[in-house]
Scaffold this motif. Structure first.
Motif, PDB file in Angstrom:
ATOM      1  N   LEU A   1     -11.365 -11.671  17.772  1.00 55.52           N
ATOM      2  CA  LEU A   1     -10.767 -11.018  18.946  1.00 55.52           C
ATOM      3  C   LEU A   1      -9.278 -10.719  18.734  1.00 55.52           C
ATOM      4  N   THR A   2      -8.619 -11.500  17.879  1.00 59.64           N
ATOM      5  CA  THR A   2      -7.160 -11.351  17.705  1.00 59.64           C
ATOM      6  C   THR A   2      -6.795 -10.403  16.565  1.00 59.64           C
ATOM      7  N   CYS A   3      -7.488 -10.539  15.427  1.00 62.93           N
ATOM      8  CA  CYS A   3      -7.086  -9.761  14.242  1.00 62.93           C
ATOM      9  C   CYS A   3      -7.956  -8.502  14.122  1.00 62.93           C
ATOM     10  N   SER A   4      -7.346  -7.433  13.598  1.00 61.67           N
ATOM     11  CA  SER A   4      -8.129  -6.215  13.367  1.00 61.67           C
ATOM     12  C   SER A   4      -9.153  -6.454  12.271  1.00 61.67           C
TER      13      SER A   4
ATOM     14  N   ALA B   1      -1.505 -17.568  18.705  1.00 61.08           N
ATOM     15  CA  ALA B   1      -0.135 -17.593  19.232  1.00 61.08           C
ATOM     16  C   ALA B   1       0.756 -16.543  18.565  1.00 61.08           C
ATOM     17  N   GLN B   2       0.431 -16.152  17.341  1.00 63.37           N
ATOM     18  CA  GLN B   2       1.319 -15.241  16.607  1.00 63.37           C
ATOM     19  C   GLN B   2       0.741 -13.841  16.462  1.00 63.37           C
ATOM     20  N   ARG B   3      -0.574 -13.742  16.636  1.00 62.61           N
ATOM     21  CA  ARG B   3      -1.305 -12.472  16.615  1.00 62.61           C
ATOM     22  C   ARG B   3      -0.981 -11.598  15.400  1.00 62.61           C
ATOM     23  N   PRO B   4      -1.239 -12.088  14.208  1.00 62.16           N
ATOM     24  CA  PRO B   4      -1.072 -11.208  13.038  1.00 62.16           C
ATOM     25  C   PRO B   4      -2.164 -10.142  13.064  1.00 62.16           C
ATOM     26  N   MET B   5      -1.899  -9.048  12.387  1.00 61.88           N
ATOM     27  CA  MET B   5      -2.904  -7.975  12.388  1.00 61.88           C
ATOM     28  C   MET B   5      -4.106  -8.364  11.527  1.00 61.88           C
ATOM     29  N   TYR B   6      -3.807  -9.104  10.431  1.00 64.13           N
ATOM     30  CA  TYR B   6      -4.872  -9.475   9.493  1.00 64.13           C
ATOM     31  C   TYR B   6      -4.751 -10.965   9.164  1.00 64.13           C
ATOM     32  N   ALA B   7      -5.901 -11.524   8.733  1.00 65.95           N
ATOM     33  CA  ALA B   7      -5.864 -12.938   8.336  1.00 65.95           C
ATOM     34  C   ALA B   7      -6.674 -13.131   7.053  1.00 65.95           C
ATOM     35  N   VAL B   8      -6.193 -14.045   6.223  1.00 66.52           N
ATOM     36  CA  VAL B   8      -6.927 -14.428   5.016  1.00 66.52           C
ATOM     37  C   VAL B   8      -7.208 -15.915   5.146  1.00 66.52           C
ATOM     38  N   LEU B   9      -8.486 -16.292   5.101  1.00 66.94           N
ATOM     39  CA  LEU B   9      -8.877 -17.643   5.509  1.00 66.94           C
ATOM     40  C   LEU B   9      -9.685 -18.320   4.398  1.00 66.94           C
ATOM     41  N   ASP B  10      -9.236 -19.484   3.988  1.00 66.52           N
ATOM     42  CA  ASP B  10      -9.941 -20.197   2.906  1.00 66.52           C
ATOM     43  C   ASP B  10     -10.666 -21.421   3.470  1.00 66.52           C
ATOM     44  N   GLU B  11     -11.950 -21.295   3.653  1.00 70.09           N
ATOM     45  CA  GLU B  11     -12.798 -22.398   4.143  1.00 70.09           C
ATOM     46  C   GLU B  11     -12.153 -23.136   5.307  1.00 70.09           C
ATOM     47  N   ILE B  12     -11.758 -22.381   6.304  1.00 67.07           N
ATOM     48  CA  ILE B  12     -10.977 -22.998   7.388  1.00 67.07           C
ATOM     49  C   ILE B  12     -11.832 -23.729   8.416  1.00 67.07           C
TER      50      ILE B  12
ATOM     51  N   LEU C   1       0.855  -1.186   0.000  1.00 68.50           N
ATOM     52  CA  LEU C   1       0.000   0.000   0.000  1.00 68.50           C
ATOM     53  C   LEU C   1       0.886   1.230   0.000  1.00 68.50           C
ATOM     54  N   GLN C   2       0.418   2.273  -0.679  1.00 75.57           N
ATOM     55  CA  GLN C   2       1.286   3.447  -0.773  1.00 75.57           C
ATOM     56  C   GLN C   2       1.249   4.305   0.497  1.00 75.57           C
ATOM     57  N   ALA C   3       0.057   4.422   1.096  1.00 80.84           N
ATOM     58  CA  ALA C   3      -0.049   5.255   2.294  1.00 80.84           C
ATOM     59  C   ALA C   3       0.659   4.561   3.456  1.00 80.84           C
ATOM     60  N   ASP C   4       0.837   5.274   4.556  1.00 86.46           N
ATOM     61  CA  ASP C   4       1.425   4.578   5.704  1.00 86.46           C
ATOM     62  C   ASP C   4       0.358   3.641   6.250  1.00 86.46           C
ATOM     63  N   TYR C   5       0.670   2.381   6.163  1.00 81.82           N
ATOM     64  CA  TYR C   5      -0.341   1.377   6.471  1.00 81.82           C
ATOM     65  C   TYR C   5       0.052   0.660   7.748  1.00 81.82           C
ATOM     66  N   GLY C   6      -0.743  -0.331   8.104  1.00 84.59           N
ATOM     67  CA  GLY C   6      -0.393  -1.129   9.267  1.00 84.59           C
ATOM     68  C   GLY C   6      -0.995  -0.553  10.540  1.00 84.59           C
ATOM     69  N   HIS C   7      -1.910   0.428  10.408  1.00 82.57           N
ATOM     70  CA  HIS C   7      -2.546   0.990  11.600  1.00 82.57           C
ATOM     71  C   HIS C   7      -4.033   0.685  11.570  1.00 82.57           C
TER      72      HIS C   7
ATOM     73  N   SER D   1     -11.300  -1.960   7.224  1.00 79.63           N
ATOM     74  CA  SER D   1     -10.145  -1.888   8.120  1.00 79.63           C
ATOM     75  C   SER D   1     -10.420  -2.597   9.437  1.00 79.63           C
ATOM     76  N   LYS D   2     -11.705  -2.849   9.686  1.00 78.22           N
ATOM     77  CA  LYS D   2     -12.051  -3.590  10.905  1.00 78.22           C
ATOM     78  C   LYS D   2     -13.095  -4.623  10.532  1.00 78.22           C
ATOM     79  N   GLY D   3     -13.049  -5.772  11.178  1.00 76.23           N
ATOM     80  CA  GLY D   3     -14.078  -6.786  10.959  1.00 76.23           C
ATOM     81  C   GLY D   3     -13.789  -7.655   9.750  1.00 76.23           C
ATOM     82  N   GLY D   4     -14.773  -8.462   9.393  1.00 74.46           N
ATOM     83  CA  GLY D   4     -14.538  -9.478   8.366  1.00 74.46           C
ATOM     84  C   GLY D   4     -15.252  -9.207   7.055  1.00 74.46           C
ATOM     85  N   LEU D   5     -14.609  -9.643   5.977  1.00 70.38           N
ATOM     86  CA  LEU D   5     -15.234  -9.634   4.648  1.00 70.38           C
ATOM     87  C   LEU D   5     -15.367 -11.080   4.213  1.00 70.38           C
ATOM     88  N   LEU D   6     -16.593 -11.479   3.865  1.00 68.52           N
ATOM     89  CA  LEU D   6     -16.837 -12.868   3.467  1.00 68.52           C
ATOM     90  C   LEU D   6     -16.918 -12.945   1.944  1.00 68.52           C
TER      91      LEU D   6
END
Ligand SMILES: Nc1ncnc2c1ncn2[C@@H]1O[C@H](COP(=O)(O)OP(=O)(O)OP(=O)(O)O)[C@@H](O)[C@H]1O
Length: 575
Positions: free
Chosen positions: A538-541, A509-520, A352-358, A388-393
């Motif tokens: 609760l863990t990911c933004s 255990a690793q607490r990434p900021m974001y997650a991408v999940l395929d039929e998990i 991303l071009q803008a300052d991201y990760g927040h 930026s918050k919550g899930g996209l299905l």
């Protein structure tokens, strides 16, 4: 400029990777090792000629009954002193080979993994140039073979040059006619061998393909043994394996037949040529005069060495053919990577071009993304910014392209199978992808949980046990008597649902900021599914997931539906 043949181009590129493009310190060490190898080689060549001359003097003295025990002892002493030279040579050479092999294997391992993901979907552009790759490609074995053949053939060629330098002078000194005969005989022999063995490179390629295919069938049988047994498909699998074995044996049979013809010709030809020194020396000596036996012995030795060295290509035709085949296969990986790096158009992955990760800023945006499966368009001109918050299905019928879209986001379709832009937060450790098929790495339970980024700050053993308990996996720790350091084949002993929950435990255990999940959650019951998603939320933004079940909607705030016709899609808010 002269255009190199494909195998020559492949070989030169692979040589350059180590001898030209590696780190300076690696190159310096390799050059020193090579210099040591060549020095010993030169010394060996010089010592060989010296021994040959001493042998001649010895023979002459013995024939004249003038040999003293002192001179015999001197000869034997020289032999003993020179005997370690060969061992030293092989030890130095082995060191050089190991260094080269390690460097090239590391270089190709990354490409090997990328190639497995990137190449398998939409074909490989380099295939026409480099031939088909066998399905059980073992990269380290191929690199080892390449390095071994490249070093032995180039050093043999160098040795041949050195021997030629020394022995041709020796031979010319004994008989110029014999020297010319060696040259002509070697040229004729090489031409015949090249003609007789013209199919060997292709036959080696076919044999390697058949061999890889057979191993691949066996590996699949082993990995899917239980499913095959449930189907009762053993006979079918055994037939497949037997057919693959037949093919392997047939290709080997045909290749060995051609190799035998080449070998037979070379052996006979050498035998015929071995008469030349006696014939020519007798003819050229004065009528009635006898030829000195010691001179004849040395002339025969020198003639044999000179013809063999001149025929280096035909003497090693089989190995040169094998080198071509292996070099072409490794070169295919190299081209694949270069094609991807230089490919224009296709899917472009960038940060991303803008300052991201927040928190509060977007972490993933797609711009005008189109995806294809062959001629069929799966997704057309898709643009959106992930919340930026919550899930996209992401939903859609089976085969509509959901997993393909995740592949594009993960960067596994770079440059192929689509077009457009994927911009995402690519800071290391920020985004964790969990694939449809859970991947259990080799090692301990602790290593499962820390794969791939390592633990987040403050996550200790007590926290890990708590995470496992929360996901209904505490029985694994109990079975291991409370230890997280037990090594096991986790993909075999855990059910599919448990493996999916263990993947979610990685997020905790690793607490990434974001997650991408395929039929998990596909192999889990609704209760576990709800638990898994509440852990993730609760863990990911923010997170993005693919799934079919209506129950998933409750955990997401927006939905992207892939409609399956003409790449259409719609984005909607979920209440
Ligand atoms: N290696 C491949 N080569 C060519 N086409 C492929 C390949 N892998 C998948 N496809 C095709 O791409 C299309 C989309 O596949 P994808 O796996 O993205 O579907 P999906 O929506 O995730 O399906 P499902 O819900 O069944 O998992 C399918 O028609 C599939 O056949």
């Amino acid at each position: 400029m002269m255009e190199l043949s494909k195998p020559a181009r492949a070989t030169c590129t692979l040589l350059r990777l180590f001898w030209w493009e590696s780190d300076r310190s690696v190159r310096a060490e390799a050059v020193l090792r090579l210099a040591a190898v060549v020095s010993v080689l030169l010394f060996r060549g010089k010592a060989g000629v010296w021994l040959s001359t001493i042998r001649r003097q010895q023979t002459q003295e013995l024939l004249r009954r003038e040999a003293s025990s002192r001179s015999v002892l001197r000869y034997l002493g020289a032999l003993v002193l020179l005997s370690p030279v060969s061992k030293i040579y092989w030890r130095l050479l082995r060191g050089l080979r190991l260094q080269w092999e390690r460097h090239l294997t590391q270089h190709f391992l990354v490409r090997f993994l990328d190639a497995q993901c990137l190449g398998q979907r939409f074909g490989r552009p380099e295939q026409e140039e480099c031939g088909s790759r066998h399905p059980d490609q073992r990269i380290a074995a191929d690199v080892g073979k390449f390095v071994q053949l490249a070093t032995s053939l180039s050093l043999d060629s160098l040795q041949a040059g050195i021997d030629l330098y020394f022995y041709s002078a020796l031979l010319r000194g004994i008989s110029p006619a014999l020297s010319k005969t060696a040259l002509l005989a070697a040229a004729a022999g090489t031409l015949v061998v090249r003609f007789l063995g013209r199919n060997l490179p292709a036959l080696y390629g076919a044999e390697r393909f058949a061999d890889g295919n057979f191993t691949y069938v066996l590996t699949r049988m082993r990995e899917n043994a239980e499913s095959i047994a449930f189907y009762g498909g053993q006979q079918h699998e055994v037939k497949l394996a037997s057919d693959a074995l037949d093919l392997r044996q047939n290709t080997e049979w045909v290749r060995l037949a051609e190799k035998d013809v080449v070998q037979h010709f070379s052996d006979q030809y050498r035998q015929i040529l071995s008469l030349s020194p006696a014939l020519l020396l007798v003819q050229s000596s004065a009528a009635g005069a006898s030829v000195d036996a010691a001179v004849l012995a040395q002339a025969s030795e020198a003639f044999d060495i000179v013809t063999r060295r001149l025929m280096i290509l035909s003497e090693n035709w089989s190995d040169f053919s094998r080198l071509n085949t292996v070099a072409l296969e490794l070169y295919a990986y190299h081209l694949e990577q270069s094609n991807l790096d230089s490919s224009e158009g296709g899917i472009c992955l960038s940060p991303l071009q803008a300052d991201y990760g927040h928190v509060g800023q977007t972490w993933l945006s797609l711009e005008d993304l189109s995806l294809w499966a062959g001629d069929r368009i799966l997704v057309s001109s898709l643009s959106f910014a992930a919340p930026s918050k919550g899930g996209l299905l992401i939903t859609g019928q089976s085969g509509s392209g959901k997993t393909t879209l995740l592949r594009a986001i993960a960067g596994l379709l770079r440059g192929q199978g689509g077009s457009g832009h994927v911009r995402r937060d690519m800071a290391p450790g920020h985004v964790l992808f969990l694939s449809q098929r859970p991947y259990m790495t080799l090692g301990t339970l602790r290593e499962q949980l820390s794969y791939p980024f390592g633990f987040a700050a403050g996550v200790d053993d007590a926290a890990l046990c708590g995470i496992l308990k929360r996901l209904g996996l505490d029985h694994i720790v109990l079975q291991s008597k409370g230890s997280l350091d037990v090594v096991s084949r986790w993909d075999e002993i855990l059910s599919l649902g448990e493996q999916q929950r263990l993947s979610v435990a990685r997020i905790l255990a690793q607490r990434p900021m974001y997650a991408v999940l395929d039929e998990i959650t596909s192999a889990n019951d609704p209760q576990h599914e709800a638990n898994m998603y509440s852990c993730i939320a609760l863990t990911c933004s923010a997170f993005l997931s693919v799934g079919h079940r209506a129950s998933l909607e409750a955990f997401h705030s927006r939905r992207l539906r892939l409609l399956g016709t003409d790449g259409r899609w719609e984005l909607e808010a979920l209440s």
